[in-house]
Design a protein around this motif. Structure first.
Motif, PDB file in Angstrom:
ATOM      1  N   ARG A   1       0.733  -1.457  -0.067  1.00  0.00           N
ATOM      2  CA  ARG A   1      -0.176  -0.147   0.076  1.00  0.00           C
ATOM      3  C   ARG A   1       0.885   1.673   0.059  1.00  0.00           C
ATOM      4  N   GLY A   2       2.447   0.439   0.214  1.00  0.00           N
ATOM      5  CA  GLY A   2       2.788   2.225   0.136  1.00  0.00           C
ATOM      6  C   GLY A   2       3.309   2.707  -1.060  1.00  0.00           C
TER       7      GLY A   2
ATOM      8  N   HIS B   1       4.545   5.603  -5.766  1.00  0.00           N
ATOM      9  CA  HIS B   1       4.976   5.534  -6.694  1.00  0.00           C
ATOM     10  C   HIS B   1       3.763   5.990  -7.194  1.00  0.00           C
ATOM     11  N   PRO B   2       3.236   6.882  -8.484  1.00  0.00           N
ATOM     12  CA  PRO B   2       2.695   6.365  -9.119  1.00  0.00           C
ATOM     13  C   PRO B   2       2.638   6.026 -10.851  1.00  0.00           C
TER      14      PRO B   2
ATOM     15  N   VAL C   1      17.173   4.604 -17.269  1.00  0.00           N
ATOM     16  CA  VAL C   1      16.486   3.617 -16.124  1.00  0.00           C
ATOM     17  C   VAL C   1      15.573   4.497 -14.674  1.00  0.00           C
ATOM     18  N   ALA C   2      14.024   4.393 -15.003  1.00  0.00           N
ATOM     19  CA  ALA C   2      13.568   5.214 -14.298  1.00  0.00           C
ATOM     20  C   ALA C   2      12.837   4.050 -13.083  1.00  0.00           C
ATOM     21  N   THR C   3      13.023   3.217 -11.719  1.00  0.00           N
ATOM     22  CA  THR C   3      12.514   3.030 -11.087  1.00  0.00           C
ATOM     23  C   THR C   3      12.722   3.459  -9.780  1.00  0.00           C
TER      24      THR C   3
ATOM     25  N   ARG D   1       2.954  14.765  -4.070  1.00  0.00           N
ATOM     26  CA  ARG D   1       4.147  13.787  -3.846  1.00  0.00           C
ATOM     27  C   ARG D   1       4.690  13.008  -2.694  1.00  0.00           C
ATOM     28  N   THR D   2       5.162  11.704  -2.960  1.00  0.00           N
ATOM     29  CA  THR D   2       5.639  11.283  -1.645  1.00  0.00           C
ATOM     30  C   THR D   2       7.239  10.709  -2.171  1.00  0.00           C
ATOM     31  N   LEU D   3       8.262  10.677  -1.225  1.00  0.00           N
ATOM     32  CA  LEU D   3       9.510  10.643  -1.249  1.00  0.00           C
ATOM     33  C   LEU D   3       9.902   9.502   0.400  1.00  0.00           C
TER      34      LEU D   3
END
Lengths: 330, 330
Positions: A17-18, A23-24, A321-323, B287-289
């Motif tokens: 859930r977090g 991370h949309p 890369v985008a993670t 936004r969440t980090l």
């Protein structure tokens, strides 16, 4: 042992859930425990699916995204995910170009990914598999026949992911993944044990003043225990354990990895020592990654992974890369 | 307490050698303890310099790079850097457009950055300063008069850094930095103490079964100790402590920060609870980090920082950044 949790039983869905909240760019199926790249499947692109027990974050869920994994399947802490989970993930990310399963060599994972491959193939998904077994510390261990899969998983997921992103076909993506695994070796050291939520305390005893050389990422026994060593001595021992098994004749990618609880300040000091040893052994370093990437919950300690690269592997490593856990170029 | 170090006396320079080895985009002056963006100063660009005691990595050295800091000055562990160090860094990154000092509110840092500003101005460098004091837990503390500076530092460095990268003049970069600080509030919780290399063990006692609410990033006392709480209860307490002090009427940036030793798996579960509380309190999250960004060596625990943003601050937050600790868009 104090933990930042609600109850041990919900640690994995709570984390999912977090991840969904933060991370949309990811689609998180909490019920079926699948973390997926939003928009998958992508026309003509080979799908990359990995997974394994939770507790090693950011591996694998933190490596889902553009240029790396299409989906990750977290199991319970230190427990393999189930075949249905990976088969469902494979079906969800398959564009028709097939799916590569990236499997760390632990008996439960190997069996369950094999069953998942059968299930997915029954549904018409073409599956290839790569087994990651880079840890030189021991052969056969608590959860493994043969060598354990550890830090090289990151290199395999990144490089195979870059190839898939460029449109390489399944057989090419799979052979690159195998090449990366074969070119990679790891060695890990524990200063403390790790504590699982289910147990509520340390999973093994490691006395004050001792460390364990060759530890596994679940706290499986390593080669030996010794009186506490300096950072420089640990670097010498770890790099030499790798070089006894692989003698690079080309530059390497170096992962200087924290097990979870070792401060980044210490880890960078260790990275300096790893570079010193590699220079003394005449091994050239092409790229160095320092941080907590393949962890073991709250274990203090570190591991080193070296991957010998040619120009093509290095180009794919450097590709965008985008993670959540690894990001550059986008 | 076992640590991955050589000797306590060389922890900071050892880490600097590791940063130099791992990050070819940075210039590291190990002797003078300055981490600098390669190529600085940049024609017409305001320089951003921060620094503080070591032990909070990736803050500040991990935030040096394109779109964020031009230089960082690490002190000894939990000890302010010295004025000469910051003055030298300011001179090195000044293009003639002036330099912003970003200073966390601890008495030693404030005094030393003030002296550094005088030294730099004597050399002809125009200096502006922003003081970060976002921690709502306590006023006045072990090392502070007034509120402590914690997680908001990351927001200040990122947003001011983006403005400087776009060519904003010094007064504008400084006023944005102050706006971000004023729009930010933090609250932290410790599950365990941290251990400094010099002491070789925990810097305070925190019994099994208890946590400390409102902890500082050096282990300074917080508001109170209680029996261990769940992740959800900690989220309720932390977010409410912030909202008692600031009632956002616009979306917030949310930093869900680990203190160092808390596993990412737990931190994501905590992030889910922070989102739950914010939704219940009708606070929108832009936004969440989630991760270990402003740490306290090997402390287990977490902090929450909220920063209320308008469209311009959000645009600057989203702008590209390329540092070891924060990277996107490049």
């Amino acid at each position: 042992m104090k933990m930042l949790i609600n109850v041990p039983e919900t640690v994995v869905p709570d984390a999912l859930r977090g991840i969904a909240a933060a991370h949309p760019d990811l689609t998180v199926d909490v019920e079926h425990r699948i973390i997926m790249r939003k928009g998958a499947p992508f026309e003509g692109k080979v799908g990359l699916v990995s997974g394994g027990g939770s507790g090693h974050e950011p591996l694998h869920g933190g490596f889902v995204g553009r240029g790396m994994l299409d989906a990750a399947c977290p199991g319970e802490v230190f427990t393999s995910p189930v075949p249905d989970q990976m088969a469902r993930a494979a079906a969800a990310v398959d564009s028709g170009a097939g799916v590569l399963f990236i499997v760390k060599n632990y008996t439960g994972d190997v069996l369950n990914f094999d069953m998942a491959a059968e299930l997915a193939e029954d549904e018409g998904v073409q599956i290839a598999k790569v087994l990651v077994n880079d840890d030189v510390a021991v052969t056969d261990s608590l959860y493994t026949a043969g060598r354990r899969g550890t830090g090289a998983t990151l290199f395999v997921e990144k490089i195979a992911g870059a190839a898939a992103e460029e449109g390489a076909p399944l057989d090419r993506v799979a052979s690159l993944a195998r090449q990366v695994n074969e070119a990679s070796r790891s060695f890990g050291v524990a200063l403390t044990a790790c504590s699982t939520p289910a147990k509520g305390g340390p999973t093994f005893d490691l006395p004050d003043g001792e460390l364990e050389l060759g530890i596994g990422i679940h706290g499986e026994p390593g080669r030996e225990r010794r009186a506490m060593m300096t950072s420089g001595e640990i670097a010498d021992f770890s790099v030499d354990a790798i070089l006894e098994d692989m003698r690079p004749d080309a530059p390497v990618l170096a992962l200087v990895n924290g097990m979870g609880a070792t401060p980044l300040l210490e880890l960078y000091g260790f990275a300096a020592e790893v570079h010193r040893v590699l220079a003394e052994r005449k091994v050239a370093v092409a790229r160095t990654l320092v941080g907590n990437y393949v962890t073991s919950l709250d274990m203090a300690g570190c591991s080193v992974t070296l991957c010998q690269v040619d120009e093509e592997l290095l180009r794919l490593w450097d590709a965008p890369v985008a993670t959540p856990g690894l990001r550059w170029g986008y």
